[in-house]
Every structure is written in structure tokens, then in C-alpha cells.
Scaffold this motif. Structure first.
Motif, mmCIF file in Angstrom:
data_model
loop_
_atom_site.group_PDB
_atom_site.id
_atom_site.type_symbol
_atom_site.label_atom_id
_atom_site.label_comp_id
_atom_site.label_asym_id
_atom_site.label_seq_id
_atom_site.Cartn_x
_atom_site.Cartn_y
_atom_site.Cartn_z
ATOM 1 N N SER A 3 37.749 26.473 39.361
ATOM 2 C CA SER A 3 38.041 26.718 37.947
ATOM 3 C C SER A 3 36.961 27.582 37.321
ATOM 4 C CB SER A 3 38.153 25.388 37.194
ATOM 5 O OG SER A 3 39.245 24.627 37.668
ATOM 6 N N THR A 4 35.704 27.308 37.664
ATOM 7 C CA THR A 4 34.599 28.114 37.146
ATOM 8 C C THR A 4 34.697 29.554 37.622
ATOM 9 O OG1 THR A 4 33.162 26.164 37.058
ATOM 10 C CG2 THR A 4 32.094 28.313 37.038
ATOM 11 N N SER A 5 34.994 29.738 38.899
ATOM 12 C CA SER A 5 35.106 31.092 39.448
ATOM 13 C C SER A 5 36.291 31.837 38.842
ATOM 14 C CB SER A 5 35.247 31.026 40.968
ATOM 15 O OG SER A 5 34.142 30.381 41.567
ATOM 16 N N ILE A 6 37.419 31.158 38.708
ATOM 17 C CA ILE A 6 38.611 31.794 38.141
ATOM 18 C C ILE A 6 38.358 32.240 36.706
ATOM 19 C CG2 ILE A 6 40.963 31.308 37.353
ATOM 20 C CD1 ILE A 6 41.285 29.571 39.891
ATOM 21 N N ALA A 7 37.691 31.396 35.925
ATOM 22 C CA ALA A 7 37.391 31.752 34.538
ATOM 23 C C ALA A 7 36.490 32.979 34.466
ATOM 24 C CB ALA A 7 36.737 30.567 33.826
ATOM 25 N N SER A 8 35.527 33.073 35.360
ATOM 26 C CA SER A 8 34.625 34.220 35.370
ATOM 27 C C SER A 8 35.362 35.491 35.787
ATOM 28 C CB SER A 8 33.444 33.950 36.312
ATOM 29 O OG SER A 8 32.464 34.948 36.225
ATOM 30 N N LEU A 9 36.205 35.398 36.809
ATOM 31 C CA LEU A 9 36.978 36.557 37.252
ATOM 32 C C LEU A 9 37.951 37.019 36.176
ATOM 33 C CD1 LEU A 9 37.750 35.354 40.882
ATOM 34 C CD2 LEU A 9 36.318 37.313 40.292
ATOM 35 N N ALA A 10 38.568 36.064 35.470
ATOM 36 C CA ALA A 10 39.543 36.409 34.432
ATOM 37 C C ALA A 10 38.887 37.113 33.251
ATOM 38 C CB ALA A 10 40.270 35.153 33.962
ATOM 39 N N ALA A 11 37.599 36.850 33.013
ATOM 40 C CA ALA A 11 36.885 37.482 31.905
ATOM 41 C C ALA A 11 36.353 38.863 32.262
ATOM 42 C CB ALA A 11 35.726 36.587 31.455
ATOM 43 N N TYR A 12 36.309 39.210 33.538
ATOM 44 C CA TYR A 12 35.752 40.493 33.965
ATOM 45 C C TYR A 12 36.718 41.602 33.579
ATOM 46 C CZ TYR A 12 33.230 43.777 36.997
ATOM 47 O OH TYR A 12 32.503 44.823 37.481
ATOM 48 N N PRO A 13 36.271 42.607 32.834
ATOM 49 C CA PRO A 13 37.209 43.588 32.254
ATOM 50 C C PRO A 13 37.674 44.678 33.209
ATOM 51 C CG PRO A 13 34.968 44.084 31.552
ATOM 52 C CD PRO A 13 34.894 42.823 32.362
ATOM 53 N N TYR A 14 37.115 44.752 34.429
ATOM 54 C CA TYR A 14 37.468 45.824 35.354
ATOM 55 C C TYR A 14 38.189 45.260 36.578
ATOM 56 C CZ TYR A 14 33.524 47.690 32.662
ATOM 57 O OH TYR A 14 32.678 48.031 31.656
ATOM 58 N N GLN A 15 38.965 46.104 37.219
ATOM 59 C CA GLN A 15 39.550 45.712 38.498
ATOM 60 C C GLN A 15 38.452 45.728 39.554
ATOM 61 O OE1 GLN A 15 42.917 47.996 39.700
ATOM 62 N NE2 GLN A 15 43.288 46.788 41.550
ATOM 63 N N ILE A 16 38.283 44.610 40.218
ATOM 64 C CA ILE A 16 37.190 44.468 41.177
ATOM 65 C C ILE A 16 37.474 45.323 42.403
ATOM 66 C CG2 ILE A 16 35.941 42.828 42.642
ATOM 67 C CD1 ILE A 16 36.544 40.682 40.583
ATOM 68 N N GLN A 17 36.449 46.065 42.825
ATOM 69 C CA GLN A 17 36.582 46.962 43.965
ATOM 70 C C GLN A 17 35.749 46.523 45.162
ATOM 71 O OE1 GLN A 17 38.744 49.401 43.938
ATOM 72 N NE2 GLN A 17 39.280 49.224 41.768
ATOM 73 N N SER A 18 34.709 45.727 44.931
ATOM 74 C CA SER A 18 33.804 45.379 46.026
ATOM 75 C C SER A 18 33.318 43.945 45.869
ATOM 76 C CB SER A 18 32.601 46.326 46.050
ATOM 77 O OG SER A 18 31.795 46.138 44.901
ATOM 78 N N THR A 19 32.825 43.409 46.973
ATOM 79 C CA THR A 19 32.281 42.052 46.946
ATOM 80 C C THR A 19 30.996 41.983 46.129
ATOM 81 O OG1 THR A 19 31.126 42.516 49.030
ATOM 82 C CG2 THR A 19 33.278 41.463 49.175
ATOM 83 N N GLY A 20 30.300 43.096 46.001
ATOM 84 C CA GLY A 20 29.083 43.101 45.200
ATOM 85 C C GLY A 20 29.345 42.777 43.751
ATOM 86 N N GLU A 21 30.493 43.205 43.237
ATOM 87 C CA GLU A 21 30.846 42.875 41.854
ATOM 88 C C GLU A 21 31.062 41.376 41.691
ATOM 89 O OE1 GLU A 21 33.573 45.882 39.778
ATOM 90 O OE2 GLU A 21 33.900 46.303 41.908
ATOM 91 N N ILE A 22 31.698 40.771 42.677
ATOM 92 C CA ILE A 22 31.966 39.333 42.591
ATOM 93 C C ILE A 22 30.668 38.540 42.611
ATOM 94 C CG2 ILE A 22 32.917 37.376 43.882
ATOM 95 C CD1 ILE A 22 35.321 38.984 44.482
ATOM 96 N N LEU A 23 29.747 38.918 43.489
ATOM 97 C CA LEU A 23 28.483 38.182 43.584
ATOM 98 C C LEU A 23 27.648 38.326 42.317
ATOM 99 C CD1 LEU A 23 27.458 38.994 47.267
ATOM 100 C CD2 LEU A 23 28.349 36.838 46.364
ATOM 101 N N ALA A 24 27.919 39.342 41.510
ATOM 102 C CA ALA A 24 27.185 39.517 40.260
ATOM 103 C C ALA A 24 27.710 38.624 39.148
ATOM 104 C CB ALA A 24 27.245 40.977 39.815
ATOM 105 N N LEU A 25 28.912 38.057 39.308
ATOM 106 C CA LEU A 25 29.532 37.263 38.246
ATOM 107 C C LEU A 25 29.005 35.828 38.267
ATOM 108 C CD1 LEU A 25 33.260 38.418 38.526
ATOM 109 C CD2 LEU A 25 31.443 39.357 37.096
ATOM 110 N N PRO A 26 28.673 35.259 37.114
ATOM 111 C CA PRO A 26 28.267 33.840 37.063
ATOM 112 C C PRO A 26 29.399 32.940 37.554
ATOM 113 C CG PRO A 26 27.748 34.956 34.992
ATOM 114 C CD PRO A 26 28.594 35.895 35.786
ATOM 115 N N GLY A 27 29.067 31.991 38.394
ATOM 116 C CA GLY A 27 30.067 31.063 38.907
ATOM 117 C C GLY A 27 30.787 31.521 40.146
ATOM 118 N N CYS A 28 30.489 32.716 40.640
ATOM 119 C CA CYS A 28 31.123 33.224 41.857
ATOM 120 C C CYS A 28 30.069 33.347 42.954
ATOM 121 C CB CYS A 28 31.780 34.578 41.612
ATOM 122 S SG CYS A 28 33.191 34.524 40.484
#
Length: 714
Positions: A371-396
Motif C-alpha cells: 500500500s505504501t509503495s502503490i501510494a508513492s507510485l501513484a503520486a509520481y507525475p511521470y511515466q517511470i522508465q527505469s528502476t532508478g526512478e523507483i528506488l528514488a521514491l519513498p516507500g519503494c
């Protein structure tokens, strides 16, 4: 905690769990990141762990944490730091009795309540340069072998031995065992650049019991007398004394043969344990369950795949500009905007399927993590292109990054775990039961494993009378309750409810549609309405009056629950400390009803036999909530927001402000004093409507106001 040197390698550790007690949330995330980057196999389920790290210095507290986590274990007799006796404590007077060691059974039979109370007074600040475990290890008397080795080393070779890098543990130390170690071990390992000896920081060690259905921790029993056998072979095995009359023996035989077998009764707790054990057996080694639960042996953390272009992007800084909440590492979803539609909805949908499976398989920690990861991904305003973007998000973390890489490189953009979930027959049945109104995940598992039901027909045929009234209605209107409500129908229902509320309490009553409708969803699963009135006395008992008025006109076909909890406590905010069992986020007056729209084309028309044509409008679920005006902003904020947003509002109020937040208001945790965030105390500053009150709640919490459509945390 300083950055980890490159040579620090913790990949040989077993499954590792970090206790949250006495650890601030920011430090907890820092510790977990240190472990992951050092290769430690981190788990979020203490039952899967073999190494537990925490700010703990007492073995009794460590034992309590294991018990609280439902870890099945038995103490190791050879390890009990609290019972260590130093040689200089032995009595010198031969006439005095020797000092007796406390029995292990005494510590084992202490109540969990006493352990919990004692743990609350434990001073975490004593975890400094030396822990209690270190002092206890130093206080242990040397064995004869240790003494002889020490003397030999002094006489034969006086030169100091070469320094070897300390090993964190022996590979066989964790076989069938779990160890609780002070977190100072990790800090010292980071500071010194290599893993330190775990034994020096050991607080508690226990032997794990095999997880078998219905298994319990074995307890020592007193010797029992050998049972006397009664039957044809009894005369040959047990001689009958000549003084006992033969007819007494014959009568005893007859009574024993006619005595029915004793019936076995199971407590609710034992039933729950058996159901959990059966579910765990069914879902072990599955792709959608916790990774570390698939193999009890210690596992190495998988390396995250990264292409050359991704690496160059990370080095050159060509990633899109990160939002402020990412740069500031804001972990609470109530501190950021989460729109209804996200550019990453396709990937998020896959994660939601895994989260639903975790819920049905009794993995509460996994549900919260996803739930924490989903909320963080849903708030990210860009389409994710790489795993580096995910690791930068809180809760992911790396787990989500691995799943994204799998999803991104899959031909059909499907995660294997999501495919397995769709094909799993047991999960299909559990989901069928879970969608019954009044049935949660725990009850769904009980239906499947304890009662052996496999479909709705089994429930009706074999267990109808054992269902609650809510569950019976849920089965009766199962298909209708699954139908979604368009926004126009939600608005029509709200208009009818408001009209009847005005009839019983006056024109000043306010009605707010909350839930998914207010967040902007095109369709809703049910209707959530909040009624309030500027006069405090008008909302007392209002829900009962409104429901009766609606029932008289036939809008409500079934009233399943009608609670006057708030009215009975004088419409005051829920006390900080309450004896009410199950007092959660919502403690307001509320009615759960089944609704059927009365207007239909054939209303008043009879068939050939003279009977009125049946109303074919589907039955709907409607929640009518009553909130006093003094705290209506808290009710509207809580009932409007997404589940994770609502959860983080409570967490933020607790951690940042030291308050307790729920739908009935806010209280200070220290004194229990009500916090007037909405300006009710002064009649001149009272809010004009519930929406102004909601904005004042955000302002009082120190948060930026988020529109309802920016609270869609999924």
C-alpha cells in the motif's frame, strides 16, 4: 549512521528483521537501506526471520517481541543471560545455603501483560557503548578449557596473535534457531568497516519449533499413571485382585465400552491458528507470497539488473526532475498530491493484484508495504522508465524495482506473480467469499479451511444458520452488490436522504457525499453519506430518526446495523484511552442499510393475476454517518480520503504532532485534551459548512490542503 564502506558484506546473514520499537521512522528506513545495500536478506515478517535486530538490551523484552510476532519457539536451556552468576557472588560462609539459580520455568510462565508493561519502562538510552548482553557475556565464568588455553598461550607464545577480521556468525549458528541482537552491532560494523561478532551483542536466542497445523509450544507435564485397559485383553495384561468381586469388574467393562468418545473442543484462538497453518501450507513457495518464506535457508539478495543506458542516465543526471516530496523524502502520503489517474496505472494494477493476494493469505505486513509503495507510485507525475526512478521514491525498495523490471520486459506487461494469482484456485474461492458483504479476509479463510466450503451454494446449504444477519444479506444480494453505482444514482440517493433528514431535524442539516464519489470516481461500490447540523443537540440520535423515516417510504429494505456510539458518549471526541473493544478510526453514529430505489416503470402496475409487478431496481449498500458540527471536518477528511491517505493522516498526527486523530476529532496523546482544530469554541469563528471545516483540519495539522481528487492513494 554513517555511510557503509564498500567492503562491508552482510550477504551471509540469514533472513533479518528490524524491530520498530524505539526506532524513529526515518532511522528505521535508514537502517533497512543499510542492510539492503550490504546484501543482507531483509524480511518484513518476523516469523520468517532468523536474525532480529532492535534497540533491546533485556532478554525478557526480546522474548516478548517474539511472542507478539507469533513466532513459535522454545527457550534454549544453555542460554539465559539473566541467570548468569558471577563467581564472586558465591557465599563465603559455609553455613549459609548456596545461592540458588532461578528456574527457567519461572521466566517462561510470566504473563505477557507483565512483559509488555515492563517493556514500556525500558530505557532505550542505555544502548550506548556497552549493552547489557556484552556485560553479561563478560561476566560469565571461564570454563576449564578456556583457562588452560589462556595459560598455554601466555607461557608458550607471548607475542600477540595476528588480528583476523571478525566473522558475523557461524554458518550453522542459525539452523533451527532465531537470535535477537542489539542494533549496536550494525552500528559498530558500519563504523569499523567489517561485520562484528554477533555473539557479543546477543540478547536472546531460542530454538524454532516446526510449524505444523495445530501445533503448540510443548509444555512439560507431570508423569501420568499408566491407563488401565478394559476389554478382552485386560485380564491377561492386568491381574485382578481376588478380593474384588467379579461382578464389579464386569460392570466396569460394560460402562467403559458404552461410554461415548470424548468430544474435542477448540477455542477460537486454536481454530484461527489451525486455519492460518493450513493457509500457510497452501501458499508456501508461491511467487506471490513473501520471497523469504519460500526457502527457510538464508538467501542472498538478488542483484538489481541495470542496463548500460540506465547506468549512464543515473550518472549523467538525465532522469526527469524529481518532485519536491521525493527530494525531501516525505514518506507520508498526506504530504503530497495523489491524482485519480496516474501515468503508471498499468504497473500499479499489477501490484494491487499482489496486495489483494497478500490480504487473502494473511500477510498484513505485506499489505501495508505494498500500500505504501502503490501510494508513492501513484503520486509520481511521470511515466517511470527505469528502476532508478523507483528506488528514488519513498516507500519503494528493491522488491518493487525488481517487479517493475519484470513487468517492463514482459511481452504482455504482466508480472508472473499476478499471473499465478489469477490461476490459483484457492485464491479464487477466497476472493469469492471476501466479496460477500460482512465477510473479511479472516472469515473468508475460515469458510474455506475450517468449514470446507467452496462456493455460495455450500454456504446456503450447510452454513446458512451460522451466518450473521449481515452475511446472510450479503449472500442473498451477492450479485446485486457487485454492480457499480453511476454518479447520477449516488446523487439521487443523497438527495432522498437529505430530504428525510430535513423532515426530522430542519432545513439547516448538511449532507456530504464522501468516499470514492468525492474523489472523482466514475462509479462507486456503495454510497457513503455524512449528515451534520450546526446545532449540537440536533445530531444526537439523528441517525435513528432518519432511518425510520426512510423505512416508512420503503427506500430502506434492510437495516443491518445502527450504532449510536457517539450519542451515548455525549457526542464527545473518542477518549485517548478507551476500554471499547475494536474502537478504530470510525466511532461515529452510523447506519448500514440496504437501499432500493422506489421509482421504477412498473410501479403501481399489476400483472395478469392482480399482483403488483416486482421492483427490479438493484439493491444498494448505503452508509449513513452522523457527525457533530464541532468535528465535522475530521469526519469529512477521513471518510473522503483514500485508505493509505487516511492511515497516514493518523500516523502523521501521532508522530509529528503527538496527537490522536480519528473521525470524531483530535486529542492530545499526553493529556487526552481535545484539540479544537475547527474553531468551534468561539461561536464567531465557527465554520459555515463542512468543507471549510475540513480545510481547517489540514491547516491545524500543518499540512497543505489537498483536494479530494488528489487523495487517491489506491
Amino acid at each position: 549512521m554513517s555511510s557503509i564502506p564498500s567492503k562491508l558484506d552482510l550477504s551471509t546473514l540469514p533472513n533479518t528483521y528490524v524491530l520498530q520499537a524505539h526506532v524513529p521512522i526515518a532511522e528505521l528506513h535508514d537502517i533497512e537501506q543499510h542492510l539492503i545495500r550490504s546484501g543482507a536478506p531483509l524480511t518484513y515478517d518476523i516469523c520468517e526471520a532468523r536474525l532480529v535486530l532492535g534497540y533491546i538490551s533485556k532478554s525478557r523484552r526480546a522474548k516478548f517481541e517474539l511472542q507478539a510476532g507469533n513466532v513459535q519457539f522454545t527457550p534454549i536451556d544453555a542460554f539465559d543471560p539473566s541467570d548468569t552468576v558471577s563467581p564472586n557472588l558465591e557465599p563465603e560462609n559455609p553455613e549459609l545455603p548456596p545461592v540458588k539459580r532461578r528456574k527457567l520455568q519461572d521466566s517462561e510462565t510470566e504473563s505477557t501483560t507483565d512483559e509488555s508493561t515492563a517493556s514500556e519502562h525500558e530505557d532505550s538510552s542505555t544502548i550506548g557503548s556497552k549493552t547489557e548482553a556484552e556485560l553479561e557475556v563478560e561476566a560469565e565464568p571461564l570454563s576449564q578449557l578456556s583457562i588452560s588455553q589462556a595459560l598455554t598461550s601466555q607461557t608458550i607464545d607471548s607475542s600477540p596473535p595476528p588480528e583476523l577480521p571478525p566473522k558475523p556468525h557461524n554458518q550453522n549458528d542459525f539452523a533451527n534457531r532465531i537470535k535477537v541482537v542489539n542494533l549496536q552491532w550494525l552500528k559498530d560494523s558500519v563504523h569499523l568497516g567489517n561485520p562484528q561478532d554477533i555473539q557479543k551483542y546477543l540478547v536472546y536466542e531460542a530454538e524454532l519449533l516446526p510449524s505444523q497445523p495445530g501445533s503448540q509450544t510443548p509444555k512439560p507435564r507431570a508423569a501420568e499413571p499408566v491407563p488401565v485397559q478394559v476389554g478382552p485383553e485386560a485380564e491377561r495384561k492386568i491381574p485382578v485382585r481376588s478380593s474384588i468381586p467379579r461382578e464389579i469388574v464386569d460392570r466396569a467393562k460394560a460402562e467403559a465400552e458404552s461410554k461415548p468418545e470424548p468430544r474435542t473442543y477448540f477455542s477460537r484462538a486454536s481454530k484461527r491458528d489451525r486455519v492460518s497453518a493450513a493457509a500457510k501450507h497452501d501458499f508456501s513457495n508461491r511467487s506471490f507470497t513473501s520471497t523469504t518464506s519460500r526457502d527457510p535457508r538464508p538467501q542472498r539478495t538478488r542483484l538489481l539488473h541495470q542496463t548500460t543506458s540506465e547506468h549512464e542516465e543515473g550518472v549523467s543526471g538525465t532522469l526527469p526532475p524529481m518532485p519536491d516530496w521525493v527530494l525531501q523524502n516525505k514518506g507520508y502520503s498526506c504530504e503530497r498530491a495523489t491524482p485519480l489517474n496516474s501515468p503508471n496505472d498499468a504497473f500499479i494494477a499489477q501490484l494491487k493484484e499482489i496486495r489483494a493476494a497478500r490480504l487473502l493469505t494473511n500477510d498484513g505486513i505485506g499489505v501495508r508495504a505494498y500500500s505504501t509503495s502503490i501510494a508513492s507510485l501513484a503520486a509520481y507525475p511521470y511515466q517511470i522508465q527505469s528502476t532508478g526512478e523507483i528506488l528514488a521514491l519513498p516507500g519503494c525498495d528493491q522488491k518493487i524495482a525488481h517487479l517493475f523490471y519484470e513487468w517492463q520486459n514482459s511481452p504482455d506487461h504482466r508480472i508472473q506473480a499476478a499471473k499465478d494469482i489469477a490461476d490459483e484456485p484457492v485464491l479464487k474461492v477466497l476472493r469469492l467469499f471476501y466479496e460477500i458483504w460482512g465477510v473479511g479476509a479472516t472469515t473468508a479463510r475460515e469458510f474455506y479451511y475450517a468449514k470446507k466450503w467452496r462456493d455460495l451454494d455450500d454456504i446456503v446449504e450447510f452454513g446458512w444458520n451460522s451466518l450473521s444477519r449481515v452475511q446472510q444479506i450479503g449472500v442473498k444480494y451477492y450479485d446485486e452488490f457487485l454492480l457499480k453505482l453511476p454518479r447520477a444514482e449516488v446523487e439521487a440517493i443523497a438527495d432522498v436522504v437529505k430530504h428525510h433528514a430535513q423532515k426530522v431535524v430542519g432545513e439547516r442539516v448538511q449532507c456530504v457525499i464522501v468516499g470514492g464519489y468525492r474523489r472523482g470516481k466514475a462509479e462507486s461500490g456503495d454510497v457513503d453519506l455524512i449528515l451534520s447540523h450546526p446545532e449540537q443537540s440536533a445530531t444526537a440520535g439523528l441517525v435513528d430518526k432518519v432511518v425510520k423515516s426512510l423505512e416508512q417510504e420503503g427506500w430502506i429494505t434492510h437495516t443491518l446495523t445502527l450504532n449510536l456510539t457517539n450519542t451515548k458518549r455525549g457526542q464527545e471526541t473518542l477518549p485517548y484511552i478507551t476500554n471499547t473493544k475494536g474502537a478504530g478510526f470510525d466511532t461515529l453514529d452510523k447506519a448500514l442499510v440496504v437501499w432500493q430505489t422506489q421509482s421504477h416503470p412498473n410501479k403501481g402496475v399489476s400483472d395478469a393475476q392482480g399482483k403488483e409487478i416486482k421492483n427490479l431496481n438493484p439493491h444498494r449498500r448505503v452508509d449513513i454517518i452522523i457527525s457533530p458540527w464541532r468535528t465535522v471536518g475530521c469526519a469529512v477528511a477521513g471518510w473522503t480520503s483514500g485508505t493509505t491517505f487516511q492511515r497516514d493522516l493518523r500516523r502523521y498526527a501521532k508522530k509529528v504532532k503527538g496527537w490522536k486523530f480519528d473521525s470524531s476529532g483530535v486529542r492530545e496523546r499526553g493529556s487526552g485534551k481535545w484539540i479544537d482544530l475547527e474553531g468551534w469554541a468561539d461561536p464567531r469563528t465557527r465554520c459555515k459548512d463542512p468543507f471549510e471545516a475540513e480545510k481547517r483540519v489540514f491547516e491545524g495539522l500543518g499540512l497543505q490542503y489537498r483536494e479530494p481528487w488528489d487523495r487517491c492513494t489506491g
